[in-house]
Design a protein around this motif. Structure first.
Motif, PDB file in Angstrom:
ATOM      1  N   ILE A   7       0.852  -1.192   0.000  1.00  0.00           N
ATOM      2  CA  ILE A   7       0.000   0.000   0.000  1.00  0.00           C
ATOM      3  C   ILE A   7       0.888   1.243   0.000  1.00  0.00           C
ATOM      4  CG2 ILE A   7      -1.689   1.333   1.337  1.00  0.00           C
ATOM      5  CD1 ILE A   7      -2.748  -1.332   2.421  1.00  0.00           C
ATOM      6  N   ILE A   8       0.498   2.241  -0.765  1.00  0.00           N
ATOM      7  CA  ILE A   8       1.214   3.520  -0.801  1.00  0.00           C
ATOM      8  C   ILE A   8       0.338   4.601  -0.183  1.00  0.00           C
ATOM      9  CG2 ILE A   8       2.186   5.317  -2.286  1.00  0.00           C
ATOM     10  CD1 ILE A   8       2.805   3.140  -4.341  1.00  0.00           C
ATOM     11  N   THR A   9       0.895   5.344   0.747  1.00  0.00           N
ATOM     12  CA  THR A   9       0.207   6.501   1.323  1.00  0.00           C
ATOM     13  C   THR A   9       1.255   7.587   1.559  1.00  0.00           C
ATOM     14  OG1 THR A   9      -1.340   7.217   3.043  1.00  0.00           O
ATOM     15  CG2 THR A   9       0.369   5.675   3.711  1.00  0.00           C
ATOM     16  N   SER A  30       4.919  14.350  -4.327  1.00  0.00           N
ATOM     17  CA  SER A  30       5.366  14.359  -5.717  1.00  0.00           C
ATOM     18  C   SER A  30       4.706  13.222  -6.494  1.00  0.00           C
ATOM     19  CB  SER A  30       6.883  14.212  -5.783  1.00  0.00           C
ATOM     20  OG  SER A  30       7.308  13.826  -7.075  1.00  0.00           O
ATOM     21  N   ILE A  31       4.180  13.538  -7.663  1.00  0.00           N
ATOM     22  CA  ILE A  31       3.575  12.513  -8.512  1.00  0.00           C
ATOM     23  C   ILE A  31       4.638  11.505  -8.955  1.00  0.00           C
ATOM     24  CG2 ILE A  31       2.288  12.098 -10.647  1.00  0.00           C
ATOM     25  CD1 ILE A  31       1.225  14.979 -10.354  1.00  0.00           C
ATOM     26  N   LYS A  32       5.840  12.006  -9.197  1.00  0.00           N
ATOM     27  CA  LYS A  32       6.933  11.112  -9.584  1.00  0.00           C
ATOM     28  C   LYS A  32       7.247  10.120  -8.464  1.00  0.00           C
ATOM     29  CE  LYS A  32       9.207  14.213 -12.867  1.00  0.00           C
ATOM     30  NZ  LYS A  32      10.462  14.966 -13.187  1.00  0.00           N
ATOM     31  N   GLU A  43       4.669   7.330  -8.610  1.00  0.00           N
ATOM     32  CA  GLU A  43       4.958   6.394  -9.704  1.00  0.00           C
ATOM     33  C   GLU A  43       6.181   5.537  -9.395  1.00  0.00           C
ATOM     34  OE1 GLU A  43       5.333   6.455 -14.580  1.00  0.00           O
ATOM     35  OE2 GLU A  43       5.632   8.314 -13.440  1.00  0.00           O
ATOM     36  N   LYS A  44       7.202   6.157  -8.791  1.00  0.00           N
ATOM     37  CA  LYS A  44       8.455   5.439  -8.508  1.00  0.00           C
ATOM     38  C   LYS A  44       8.257   4.281  -7.540  1.00  0.00           C
ATOM     39  CE  LYS A  44      11.502   7.457  -5.872  1.00  0.00           C
ATOM     40  NZ  LYS A  44      12.535   8.429  -5.408  1.00  0.00           N
ATOM     41  N   GLY A 102      -4.650  10.509 -10.017  1.00  0.00           N
ATOM     42  CA  GLY A 102      -5.676   9.649 -10.600  1.00  0.00           C
ATOM     43  C   GLY A 102      -5.392   9.319 -12.045  1.00  0.00           C
ATOM     44  N   ASN A 103      -4.933  10.318 -12.805  1.00  0.00           N
ATOM     45  CA  ASN A 103      -4.576  10.075 -14.207  1.00  0.00           C
ATOM     46  C   ASN A 103      -3.419   9.087 -14.312  1.00  0.00           C
ATOM     47  OD1 ASN A 103      -6.515  11.755 -15.355  1.00  0.00           O
ATOM     48  ND2 ASN A 103      -5.219  13.570 -15.200  1.00  0.00           N
ATOM     49  N   LEU A 104      -2.439   9.231 -13.404  1.00  0.00           N
ATOM     50  CA  LEU A 104      -1.314   8.298 -13.390  1.00  0.00           C
ATOM     51  C   LEU A 104      -1.787   6.872 -13.129  1.00  0.00           C
ATOM     52  CD1 LEU A 104       1.714   7.434 -13.066  1.00  0.00           C
ATOM     53  CD2 LEU A 104       1.492   8.135 -10.656  1.00  0.00           C
ATOM     54  N   LEU A 105      -2.658   6.712 -12.155  1.00  0.00           N
ATOM     55  CA  LEU A 105      -3.085   5.375 -11.746  1.00  0.00           C
ATOM     56  C   LEU A 105      -4.007   4.709 -12.769  1.00  0.00           C
ATOM     57  CD1 LEU A 105      -3.604   5.957  -7.911  1.00  0.00           C
ATOM     58  CD2 LEU A 105      -1.704   4.785  -9.072  1.00  0.00           C
ATOM     59  N   ARG A 106      -4.477   5.471 -13.736  1.00  0.00           N
ATOM     60  CA  ARG A 106      -5.253   4.857 -14.828  1.00  0.00           C
ATOM     61  C   ARG A 106      -4.401   3.853 -15.597  1.00  0.00           C
ATOM     62  NH1 ARG A 106      -8.137   9.310 -18.468  1.00  0.00           N
ATOM     63  NH2 ARG A 106      -8.759   7.391 -19.528  1.00  0.00           N
ATOM     64  N   MET A 107      -3.089   4.053 -15.571  1.00  0.00           N
ATOM     65  CA  MET A 107      -2.189   3.123 -16.269  1.00  0.00           C
ATOM     66  C   MET A 107      -1.959   1.847 -15.462  1.00  0.00           C
ATOM     67  SD  MET A 107       0.685   5.698 -17.890  1.00  0.00           S
ATOM     68  CE  MET A 107       1.282   6.256 -16.286  1.00  0.00           C
TER      69      MET A 107
END
Length: 379
Positions: free
Chosen positions: A91-93, A128-130, A133-134, A162-167
């Motif tokens: 889990i990421i938080t 950070s969005i990065k 993703e990382k 949310g847009n990132l997690l669509r992938m």
């Protein structure tokens, strides 16, 4: 009395109290009962669910009534984790989540061997969005990130995450929107689970809702019945549901009318605070919600200032209401790199659409006088 602790809880609207009393008196039957009174109660519950769904941009069957934000966060995190544990246990938080999120993750880690990644934030309290993703792994099943921080008001880039997690369609995205709802608009388009709490927007204590997107798997934490789409057993409170729907509608309407004034009041207060040598403002002026302002008075005890302000009829708080009585240093401010002196002396004022510019002027005057008295004592 000047009440500036609206992020802890808000004053219930008179119209909402009237709705609660009327429904509790007239439609008191159990909505699961087969008789006519039960059917009337069930119909009202269905209407309230539909109204809340429409206001949030969801469908009625995606709304689960809860007792508030803490239960919603627990159900979202533990419920999805237990439903997906055979798929993955990561889990990421973030480091600045509400205690109900942090403790839910900790419990999953201690009891069920989940791995939790706590993402850092920058000096403005923003993740950070990065970084998100990382840290995504093959066994990541859930990302839980709050929309608006309850201590500083920092707004997270929820839409971009949310847009990132669509992938990554196998990962659920949970958002704690307890502090953001009715203050900072949020689209549920790329969100799978979202928690709100009624007493943050002038409903009564003890009511909330969890948005659960269709197809999202959630294991119930409360079992014993088939209520709330089998996700939460227990007889629903029709009066709380109906009155919360009214409070949500009224608060969203007030947002459209009062949002600019609320932002101006907050920014003007920040400007006044920055003039005071004893004060450090912790809330970023631009990337934050319009109703939360966090500041510190290094060298002074926050609790002492809170009580001095109270003696003059001004009510503020330290950290969040859920942890203030523990007298703990602010983990949120530490994560923002503020240091012990600032993190241990922080205060929060939080506004509602009912606060006025005059009230904030009085607050500044009282704060100056209180600091002046404290400085004389410490000399």
């Amino acid at each position: 009395m000047i009440y500036l602790d609206n992020s802890a809880t808000t004053r219930t609207y008179e119209e909402v109290l009237h709705s609660f009393t009327h429904v509790a008196t007239r439609y008191f039957a159990n909505p699961s009962s087969l008789h006519g009174l039960g059917a009337e109660a069930e119909n009202l519950l269905t209407q309230a669910r539909k109204q809340i769904a429409e206001l949030l941009g969801a469908e009625a069957e995606e709304i689960i009534f809860t007792s508030g934000g803490t239960e919603g966060n627990n159900l979202a995190i533990k419920g999805t984790a237990l439903a997906l544990k055979n798929k993955g246990k990561h889990i990421i938080t973030t480091q600045i989540e509400h205690p109900s999120v942090i403790e839910s993750c900790r419990q999953l880690q201690e009891l069920f061997d989940f791995e939790i990644t706590y993402l850092p934030v920058n000096e403005e309290g923003i993740v950070s969005i990065k970084d998100v993703e990382k840290h995504i792994r093959k066994d990541t099943i859930l990302v839980s990130i709050m929309h608006v921080n309850n201590e500083t008001g920092s707004i997270q880039p929820i839409e971009e995450i949310g847009n990132l997690l669509r992938m990554f369609p196998g990962i659920y995205f949970h958002v704690d929107d307890v502090q953001g709802v009715t203050k900072v608009p949020l689209s549920l388009e790329n969100i799978d689970l979202c928690s709100i709490s009624g007493h943050k927007f002038h409903a009564l204590n003890g009511c909330g809702a969890l948005f659960v997107r269709k197809g999202t798997r959630v294991k119930p934490l409360l079992t014993g019945g088939l209520q709330e789409m089998q996700a939460r057993s227990g007889t629903e409170s029709i009066a709380l549901a109906v009155s919360m729907a009214k409070a949500l509608r009224m608060s969203i309407e007030k947002y459209d009318i009062c949002k600019d004034d609320l932002r101006k009041m907050k920014n003007k207060t920040i400007h006044e605070l920055t003039k005071m040598n004893e004060i450090v403002v912790n809330t970023p002026e631009q990337s934050s919600a319009p109703h939360i302002l966090n500041f510190s008075a290094p060298g002074f005890q926050a609790e002492v200032l809170v009580h001095m302000l109270e003696q003059s009829g001004v009510f503020v708080s330290t950290t969040s209401a859920c942890s203030s009585k523990r007298k703990r240093i602010s983990n949120v401010l530490l994560a923002m790199g503020k240091g012990d002196a600032i993190a241990s002396s922080s205060l929060r004022i939080s506004l509602s659409y009912e606060n006025t510019e005059h009230e904030l002027k009085v607050f500044i005057d009282v704060l100056k006088k209180s600091l002046g008295k404290l400085m004389k004592v410490t000399r």
